[in-house]
Scaffold this motif. Sequence first.
Motif, PDB file in Angstrom:
ATOM      1  N   TYR A   5       0.828  -1.202   0.000  1.00  0.00           N
ATOM      2  CA  TYR A   5       0.000   0.000   0.000  1.00  0.00           C
ATOM      3  C   TYR A   5       0.868   1.260   0.000  1.00  0.00           C
ATOM      4  CZ  TYR A   5      -3.735   3.257   0.884  1.00  0.00           C
ATOM      5  OH  TYR A   5      -4.613   4.296   0.765  1.00  0.00           O
ATOM      6  N   TYR A   6       1.912   1.252   0.798  1.00  0.00           N
ATOM      7  CA  TYR A   6       2.809   2.408   0.835  1.00  0.00           C
ATOM      8  C   TYR A   6       3.469   2.621  -0.526  1.00  0.00           C
ATOM      9  CZ  TYR A   6       6.873   5.282   1.851  1.00  0.00           C
ATOM     10  OH  TYR A   6       7.826   6.255   1.809  1.00  0.00           O
ATOM     11  N   ASP A   7       3.931   1.542  -1.129  1.00  0.00           N
ATOM     12  CA  ASP A   7       4.624   1.657  -2.409  1.00  0.00           C
ATOM     13  C   ASP A   7       3.681   2.113  -3.523  1.00  0.00           C
ATOM     14  OD1 ASP A   7       6.882   1.355  -4.133  1.00  0.00           O
ATOM     15  OD2 ASP A   7       5.979  -0.501  -4.872  1.00  0.00           O
ATOM     16  N   MET A   8       2.471   1.568  -3.564  1.00  0.00           N
ATOM     17  CA  MET A   8       1.564   1.898  -4.667  1.00  0.00           C
ATOM     18  C   MET A   8       0.826   3.218  -4.446  1.00  0.00           C
ATOM     19  SD  MET A   8      -0.034  -1.808  -5.608  1.00  0.00           S
ATOM     20  CE  MET A   8      -0.917  -1.251  -7.056  1.00  0.00           C
ATOM     21  N   ALA A   9       0.346   3.444  -3.238  1.00  0.00           N
ATOM     22  CA  ALA A   9      -0.497   4.617  -3.007  1.00  0.00           C
ATOM     23  C   ALA A   9       0.306   5.866  -2.674  1.00  0.00           C
ATOM     24  CB  ALA A   9      -1.490   4.326  -1.886  1.00  0.00           C
ATOM     25  N   VAL A  10       1.289   5.741  -1.822  1.00  0.00           N
ATOM     26  CA  VAL A  10       2.019   6.923  -1.366  1.00  0.00           C
ATOM     27  C   VAL A  10       3.113   7.313  -2.352  1.00  0.00           C
ATOM     28  CG1 VAL A  10       3.420   7.855   0.498  1.00  0.00           C
ATOM     29  CG2 VAL A  10       1.488   6.386   1.029  1.00  0.00           C
ATOM     30  N   ARG A  11       3.928   6.359  -2.750  1.00  0.00           N
ATOM     31  CA  ARG A  11       5.050   6.685  -3.625  1.00  0.00           C
ATOM     32  C   ARG A  11       4.643   6.861  -5.083  1.00  0.00           C
ATOM     33  NH1 ARG A  11       9.675   2.627  -2.660  1.00  0.00           N
ATOM     34  NH2 ARG A  11      10.721   4.012  -4.123  1.00  0.00           N
ATOM     35  N   ASN A  12       3.698   6.061  -5.569  1.00  0.00           N
ATOM     36  CA  ASN A  12       3.329   6.106  -6.980  1.00  0.00           C
ATOM     37  C   ASN A  12       1.972   6.764  -7.241  1.00  0.00           C
ATOM     38  OD1 ASN A  12       5.700   4.800  -7.738  1.00  0.00           O
ATOM     39  ND2 ASN A  12       4.791   2.800  -7.387  1.00  0.00           N
ATOM     40  N   ASN A  13       1.292   7.185  -6.207  1.00  0.00           N
ATOM     41  CA  ASN A  13       0.008   7.876  -6.301  1.00  0.00           C
ATOM     42  C   ASN A  13      -1.009   7.085  -7.135  1.00  0.00           C
ATOM     43  OD1 ASN A  13      -1.752   9.863  -5.640  1.00  0.00           O
ATOM     44  ND2 ASN A  13      -1.085  11.283  -7.233  1.00  0.00           N
ATOM     45  N   ASN A  14      -1.125   5.800  -6.824  1.00  0.00           N
ATOM     46  CA  ASN A  14      -2.044   4.900  -7.523  1.00  0.00           C
ATOM     47  C   ASN A  14      -2.985   4.293  -6.480  1.00  0.00           C
ATOM     48  OD1 ASN A  14      -3.252   3.301  -9.390  1.00  0.00           O
ATOM     49  ND2 ASN A  14      -1.432   2.088  -9.870  1.00  0.00           N
ATOM     50  N   THR A  15      -3.880   5.103  -5.940  1.00  0.00           N
ATOM     51  CA  THR A  15      -4.646   4.694  -4.771  1.00  0.00           C
ATOM     52  C   THR A  15      -5.713   3.656  -5.060  1.00  0.00           C
ATOM     53  OG1 THR A  15      -6.119   6.575  -5.062  1.00  0.00           O
ATOM     54  CG2 THR A  15      -4.259   6.848  -3.557  1.00  0.00           C
TER      55      THR A  15
END
Length: 135
Positions: free
Chosen positions: A45-55
């Motif tokens: 979740y951190y990698d996809m949502a926070v770093r890549n903005n793919n929520t």
Amino acid sequence: MSRKAKKVESPSKRRNKPDPWKIKLGRSFFILNAILWFGYGIYVYYDMAVRNNNTSSADIVTLFIFANASLLLFSGVKLGQPKKWTYFLSMAVVLLNTIPSLMNIIDLFFLLSFLIDLLILWTIAVLFRQYFPKS
């Protein structure tokens, strides 16, 4: 002075008695694997949502990872109960958990999860006679 002879049980009766060490070992492997999957869900979740903005896709993937971890945790908690459905649930959860582990076995996390799944299968297979004694 005479001593009383010890009562010796037959091997089939000894085999059908629950072995608390094996049950605790299986439960601890389940809980360890669930903790690893919960941690992996947080990382994804951190990698996809926070770093890549793919929520939106991060929410879906994390939901499935947390569902898997929750089933592992539930199976580990319920494994100690001497009911047949707990044995079937534990086997089904571990077998279904090996699928994503085998698909990405090159990754270190999935290799570790696969090895823990094999340890769980080895531990649970030994408990078969305790859950299904011969009549």
